[in-house]
Design a protein around this motif. Structure first.
Motif, PDB file in Angstrom:
ATOM      1  N   SER A  56       0.836  -1.209  -0.371  1.00  0.00           N
ATOM      2  CA  SER A  56      -0.367   0.071  -0.031  1.00  0.00           C
ATOM      3  C   SER A  56       1.186   1.399  -0.112  1.00  0.00           C
ATOM      4  O   SER A  56       0.816   2.241  -0.453  1.00  0.00           O
ATOM      5  CB  SER A  56      -1.615   0.124   1.111  1.00  0.00           C
ATOM      6  N   LYS A  57       1.714   0.760   0.674  1.00  0.00           N
ATOM      7  CA  LYS A  57       2.938   2.207   0.630  1.00  0.00           C
ATOM      8  C   LYS A  57       3.382   2.718  -1.112  1.00  0.00           C
ATOM      9  O   LYS A  57       3.710   3.665  -0.928  1.00  0.00           O
ATOM     10  CB  LYS A  57       4.177   2.256   1.920  1.00  0.00           C
ATOM     11  N   ILE A  58       3.433   1.571  -0.868  1.00  0.00           N
ATOM     12  CA  ILE A  58       4.599   1.524  -2.707  1.00  0.00           C
ATOM     13  C   ILE A  58       3.719   1.903  -3.402  1.00  0.00           C
ATOM     14  O   ILE A  58       4.305   2.768  -4.019  1.00  0.00           O
ATOM     15  CB  ILE A  58       5.149  -0.309  -2.800  1.00  0.00           C
ATOM     16  N   SER A  59       2.160   1.736  -3.741  1.00  0.00           N
ATOM     17  CA  SER A  59       1.104   2.017  -3.754  1.00  0.00           C
ATOM     18  C   SER A  59       1.422   3.750  -4.304  1.00  0.00           C
ATOM     19  O   SER A  59       0.881   4.019  -5.202  1.00  0.00           O
ATOM     20  CB  SER A  59       0.115   1.295  -3.551  1.00  0.00           C
ATOM     21  N   TYR A  60       1.745   4.080  -2.988  1.00  0.00           N
ATOM     22  CA  TYR A  60       1.145   5.684  -2.760  1.00  0.00           C
ATOM     23  C   TYR A  60       1.840   6.517  -3.278  1.00  0.00           C
ATOM     24  O   TYR A  60       2.217   7.324  -4.308  1.00  0.00           O
ATOM     25  CB  TYR A  60       1.386   5.740  -0.802  1.00  0.00           C
ATOM     26  N   SER A  61       3.566   5.203  -3.461  1.00  0.00           N
ATOM     27  CA  SER A  61       4.612   6.102  -4.026  1.00  0.00           C
ATOM     28  C   SER A  61       4.370   6.678  -5.711  1.00  0.00           C
ATOM     29  O   SER A  61       4.431   7.039  -5.793  1.00  0.00           O
ATOM     30  CB  SER A  61       6.326   5.706  -3.393  1.00  0.00           C
ATOM     31  N   THR A  62       3.327   5.511  -6.106  1.00  0.00           N
ATOM     32  CA  THR A  62       3.952   5.123  -7.201  1.00  0.00           C
ATOM     33  C   THR A  62       2.595   5.672  -7.776  1.00  0.00           C
ATOM     34  O   THR A  62       3.131   7.016  -9.025  1.00  0.00           O
ATOM     35  CB  THR A  62       3.506   3.555  -8.091  1.00  0.00           C
ATOM     36  N   VAL A  63       1.210   6.731  -7.035  1.00  0.00           N
ATOM     37  CA  VAL A  63       0.529   7.463  -7.411  1.00  0.00           C
ATOM     38  C   VAL A  63       1.153   8.640  -7.389  1.00  0.00           C
ATOM     39  O   VAL A  63       1.274   9.486  -8.096  1.00  0.00           O
ATOM     40  CB  VAL A  63      -0.392   7.488  -6.217  1.00  0.00           C
ATOM     41  N   HIS A  64       2.166   8.415  -6.262  1.00  0.00           N
ATOM     42  CA  HIS A  64       3.194  10.298  -5.823  1.00  0.00           C
ATOM     43  C   HIS A  64       3.901  10.541  -7.470  1.00  0.00           C
ATOM     44  O   HIS A  64       3.772  11.239  -7.893  1.00  0.00           O
ATOM     45  CB  HIS A  64       3.166  10.362  -4.622  1.00  0.00           C
ATOM     46  N   MET A  65       4.381   9.916  -7.786  1.00  0.00           N
ATOM     47  CA  MET A  65       4.923   8.989  -8.962  1.00  0.00           C
ATOM     48  C   MET A  65       4.376  10.228  -9.792  1.00  0.00           C
ATOM     49  O   MET A  65       4.524  10.896 -10.873  1.00  0.00           O
ATOM     50  CB  MET A  65       5.992   8.656  -9.403  1.00  0.00           C
ATOM     51  N   ASP A  66       3.539   9.016 -10.411  1.00  0.00           N
ATOM     52  CA  ASP A  66       2.160   9.294 -11.633  1.00  0.00           C
ATOM     53  C   ASP A  66       1.875  11.587 -11.633  1.00  0.00           C
ATOM     54  O   ASP A  66       1.716  12.103 -12.308  1.00  0.00           O
ATOM     55  CB  ASP A  66       1.245   8.734 -11.747  1.00  0.00           C
ATOM     56  N   ASN A  67       1.470  11.707 -10.253  1.00  0.00           N
ATOM     57  CA  ASN A  67       0.474  13.139 -10.137  1.00  0.00           C
ATOM     58  C   ASN A  67       2.237  13.871 -10.199  1.00  0.00           C
ATOM     59  O   ASN A  67       1.807  15.061 -10.890  1.00  0.00           O
ATOM     60  CB  ASN A  67       0.611  13.343  -8.342  1.00  0.00           C
ATOM     61  N   LEU A  68       3.706  13.615  -9.561  1.00  0.00           N
ATOM     62  CA  LEU A  68       4.159  14.812  -9.846  1.00  0.00           C
ATOM     63  C   LEU A  68       5.249  14.407 -11.775  1.00  0.00           C
ATOM     64  O   LEU A  68       5.034  15.989 -11.939  1.00  0.00           O
ATOM     65  CB  LEU A  68       5.735  13.918  -9.316  1.00  0.00           C
ATOM     66  N   ALA A  69       5.088  13.242 -12.259  1.00  0.00           N
ATOM     67  CA  ALA A  69       4.251  13.530 -13.681  1.00  0.00           C
ATOM     68  C   ALA A  69       4.250  14.149 -14.597  1.00  0.00           C
ATOM     69  O   ALA A  69       4.242  15.051 -15.207  1.00  0.00           O
ATOM     70  CB  ALA A  69       4.753  12.047 -14.225  1.00  0.00           C
ATOM     71  N   LYS A  70       1.992  13.756 -14.287  1.00  0.00           N
ATOM     72  CA  LYS A  70       1.636  14.471 -14.416  1.00  0.00           C
ATOM     73  C   LYS A  70       1.368  16.136 -14.050  1.00  0.00           C
ATOM     74  O   LYS A  70       0.523  17.068 -15.591  1.00  0.00           O
ATOM     75  CB  LYS A  70      -0.019  13.925 -13.953  1.00  0.00           C
ATOM     76  N   ASN A  71       1.607  16.694 -13.391  1.00  0.00           N
ATOM     77  CA  ASN A  71       1.246  18.014 -13.107  1.00  0.00           C
ATOM     78  C   ASN A  71       2.539  18.554 -13.608  1.00  0.00           C
ATOM     79  O   ASN A  71       3.121  19.704 -13.863  1.00  0.00           O
ATOM     80  CB  ASN A  71       2.296  18.383 -11.525  1.00  0.00           C
TER      81      ASN A  71
END
Length: 791
Positions: A56-71
């Motif tokens: 779950s923490k790793i999933s949060y990290s990937t979503v964080h990466m996805d948000n960074l990339a999209k932004n």
């Protein structure tokens, strides 16, 4: 004392012995079986829960990466220079150059970015990092991307702003042929099938892999393997980069996971003929599956070890139990034998003593003992009523029990509860401030006494106005329930309870020197609202973080909270990191204050998220801030993380962050001094090795070290007290002294060997250094040698 042993007595002894041994063996078997089953189940569940938590923490990290990339890619689409190039209808070298510089400047600070492209379809031109140049599509090194864009142009579906795992060919000069990336494509507003330009961002897959590896090392067993799959069963992240984009559909458990509708779960299967425990978590945002594969033997190695230990322990206990049974049977039988002997002594000789049943005497004594024991239990029950009452009320408040009128009427005579759950109630919480210091100062027994004393103060202060119950609901928390039956209509409840709260705080500080923060909750209209109101009040008490210690918190604080979603302060956190890199502690502290000012009026969850994000960002950037001293950095960062989690207010958190900044600045300054000494020592080595070179100078030394001559000159003088030129002259003069005194070389040869040109400047320098002219120095040497030979 001797007594008669009859056959009946022997049968009683045997029954006792057999009963004891049978009971002991049965008890040991049952308990050991239950222990083994519970330990196996708990171990399996613990590993499953741990793995799901990690995933779950790793999933949060990937979503964080996805948000960074999209932004980031969306920010590029708003940049004037980038858009100017993307929408240009002809090749303009100035526009292209400006766009290339802008693209490079924006991407370089972001370590998670491998490369970024902007494609102008009208002029069929790419600009790309990291080589910062432009290409025609036929010459572009990433032909796989050309294929994707052609598919989009042909009307085929290409996902917009979604990570596409792929391997891209590196530009010329790279030490590797391919790099694993996640590609994001942002087409312009016209549409994917008729786009005029596209912005492409390649996120380095190794960045996510290393982030996952860091979390995995801290939280999971060393034998676990974390991988991420897309919805087609392709590997998008694995500890081994070589497995990137491998298809895993040949594994049976992959189909089970991909077909599962559950967001998380675990299963046991075979992987390469090895039994494994597979835990998985799904990401709704990315449609990825996060898997943790743990060898079954690793999970149950401790179980197997404990099984062996348990068997040995049971055998020992069983042996001791048999010995105990024998001794206990004899011991228990002796009173029966003595009692039987005494009874027989009282019988008349004409009576038959064999008619006396020994069992009745034994049972009579046993029954009397049981009655005594029952009386003792009744006494203990009366003494434990307050504890039972506290547990009952705690279960009511936390929602484990929903009290009805019938249940209340049943419990009230037993517990004497002073509030009625069918009346309106008011709930408020007392929390001990500086709880970590409180626990370190007092042992468990003393803490319990202090909590009891605080509860009594709360009961006395509230009972002056209301019927009240006070319940300890946490190690640092006391809950107060007040019955509002006696409250007049139109009376301001919060005003009354604020006075009560202030009274409790004042007396607690006076008698115990303990500060309290008090949270005034809400009016409870019915019993089924108790848990909901309690949970809301507990959440409200968390705003002690912003209001500080000793505060009285009311629901009014929520009116000052901005309910809109808080954007994580990526720009400000980068500014903070940059300040630390430059060794500017004051700027870093000011950036931190700006971040907290933006978050302090957000919800508690948002504040905590901001602090966690800031902590993680600083931790991730430490090795970029200070080169070397890794062990010292780890010590600083781990000590900080352990300390910050126990803090209660923003002021304490700010102090802790500032202490961290100061330690980083000190460490960074130490690293700078070490680097300066290395540069000066290298320059001195160059001078000693190259003094024969007539072109040796400050400039040539600076070029050898890839430094500016101005910087090297200042650094050399501040360290040695001499300029580079003075140091070169000193070295050359010492070498000339050696040649003059130890050799018979001509002066021109000596000058060549020392890298000196014959000139008036040389003679002036020689006389200044040695105090005499060159001729006088040579005559002095000749005279010294003659005197030596004459002796």
């Amino acid at each position: 004392m001797k007594f008669i042993i009859s056959k009946n007595k022997l049968s009683i002894y045997k029954k006792l012995l057999i009963s004891f041994i049978g009971s002991i063996i049965t008890l040991i078997l049952v308990l050991s079986s239950l222990l083994f089953y519970n330990y196996t189940s708990s171990t399996t569940n613990m590993v499953k829960d741990m793995n799901v938590n990690i995933l779950s923490k790793i999933s949060y990290s990937t979503v964080h990466m996805d948000n960074l990339a999209k932004n980031f890619i969306q920010s590029l689409s708003l940049n004037n220079q980038i858009i100017s190039f993307a929408n240009n209808n002809h090749e303009d070298i100035l526009t292209i150059s400006s766009a290339i510089r802008t693209l490079g400047a924006l991407t370089i600070p972001n370590t998670y970015i491998h490369s970024a492209y902007v494609y102008n379809r009208t002029i069929d031109t790419f600009i790309a990092t990291p080589n910062d140049t432009f290409y025609n599509s036929s010459e572009f090194f990433d032909q796989d991307l050309i294929t994707l864009l052609n598919r989009a142009a042909e009307g085929q579906k290409v996902q917009n702003l979604y990570p596409i795992p792929r391997q891209i060919a590196n530009a010329d000069g790279s030490h590797t042929s391919y790099t694993n990336v996640y590609t994001y494509i942002l087409f312009d507003a016209i549409g994917e099938d008729n786009f005029t330009n596209a912005i492409i961002l390649n996120v380095d897959a190794d960045w996510l892999r290393l982030t996952i590896s860091a979390l995995d090392k801290k939280m999971s067993s060393k034998d676990s393997n974390i991988m991420i799959l897309d919805d087609n069963g392709n590997v998008v992240s694995d500890p081994s980069p070589n497995k990137f984009m491998d298809n895993m559909l040949d594994q049976s458990f992959i189909h089970k996971i991909l077909d599962s509708t559950e967001s998380s779960g675990s299963l046991i299967d075979q992987v390469q003929n090895n039994k494994v425990l597979v835990s998985y978590v799904s990401s709704d945002t990315l449609k990825w599956k996060f898997l943790s594969i743990t060898p079954y033997d690793t999970v149950f190695s401790s179980v197997n070890r404990n099984t062996f230990i348990t068997i040995i322990f049971c055998l020992i206990v069983m042996l001791l139990g048999v010995i105990f049974a024998i001794l206990a049977s004899r011991k228990l039988y002796q009173p029966i034998g003595r009692l039987t002997y005494r009874i027989k002594q009282k019988w008349n000789p004409q009576d038959n003593p064999d008619k006396i049943s020994d069992e009745f005497s034994f049972l009579s004594n046993a029954f009397e003992g049981m009655m005594d024991h029952a009386k003792l239990l009744e006494t203990l029950k009366r003494e434990s009523t307050p504890l039972l009452k506290t547990n009952y009320l705690k279960n009511v408040i936390t929602g484990h029990i929903t009290p009805s009128l019938e249940a209340f009427n049943a419990k009230e005579p037993e517990f004497h509860i002073d509030v009625n759950f069918d009346h309106k109630l008011f709930l408020f919480l007392l929390k001990i401030d500086h709880f970590q210091a409180f626990t370190s100062k007092f042992n468990e027994k003393d803490r319990a006494l202090y909590m009891y004393g605080i509860a009594n103060i709360a009961r006395e202060a509230t009972s002056k106005h209301y019927h009240v119950e006070v319940i300890e609901t946490g190690a640092d928390q006391i809950t107060v329930l007040a019955d509002l039956t006696s409250t007049p209509e139109g009376h301001d409840v919060y005003e009354q309870f604020q006075r009560i709260a202030a009274d409790i705080q004042r007396h607690t500080e006076h008698f115990f020197k303990i500060n309290l923060s008090i949270t005034l909750g809400y009016v409870i209209e019915s019993a089924d609202q108790i848990k909901h109101i309690y949970d809301d009040t507990v959440m409200l008490s968390m705003y002690r973080m912003t209001l500080g210690h000793g505060s009285i918190i009311t629901p009014d604080v929520l009116q000052e909270i901005h309910q809109s979603a808080l954007v994580l302060p990526a720009a400000k956190s980068k500014q903070l990191i940059d300040a630390l890199k430059l060794g500017n502690g004051d700027a870093a502290k000011e950036a931190y204050r700006d971040i907290i000012r933006a978050a302090e009026h957000a919800s508690y969850d948002h504040m905590i998220s901001t602090i966690i994000y800031l902590s993680f960002t600083i931790y991730q950037s430490l090795h970029h801030i200070v080169d070397g001293a890794q062990s010292k950095l780890n010590s600083i960062s781990l000590g900080f993380l352990n300390h910050v989690t126990a803090l209660e207010t923003l002021a304490e958190i700010e102090t802790t962050f500032f202490e961290l900044f100061d330690e980083i600045i000190v460490l960074k300054n130490g690293a700078k001094d070490k680097k300066k000494n290395e540069i000066v020592n290298t320059a001195i080595q160059i001078i000693h090795e190259s003094y024969r070179d007539k072109n040796l100078s400050l400039t040539s030394c600076a070029e050898s070290l890839n430094l500016s001559s101005v910087y090297l000159g200042k650094l050399f003088r501040s360290t040695t007290g001499k300029s580079v030129a003075e140091y070169i002259v000193n070295v050359r003069m010492e070498q000339m002294k050696y040649y003059l005194e130890e050799t018979n070389l001509q002066i021109n040869e000596i000058l060549d060997n020392c890298g000196i040109e014959k000139s008036n400047y040389f003679y002036t320098t020689f006389k200044k250094y040695f105090g005499v002219s060159l001729t006088e120095y040579r005559l002095k040497i000749v005279k010294t040698n003659q005197n030596h030979h004459s002796m």
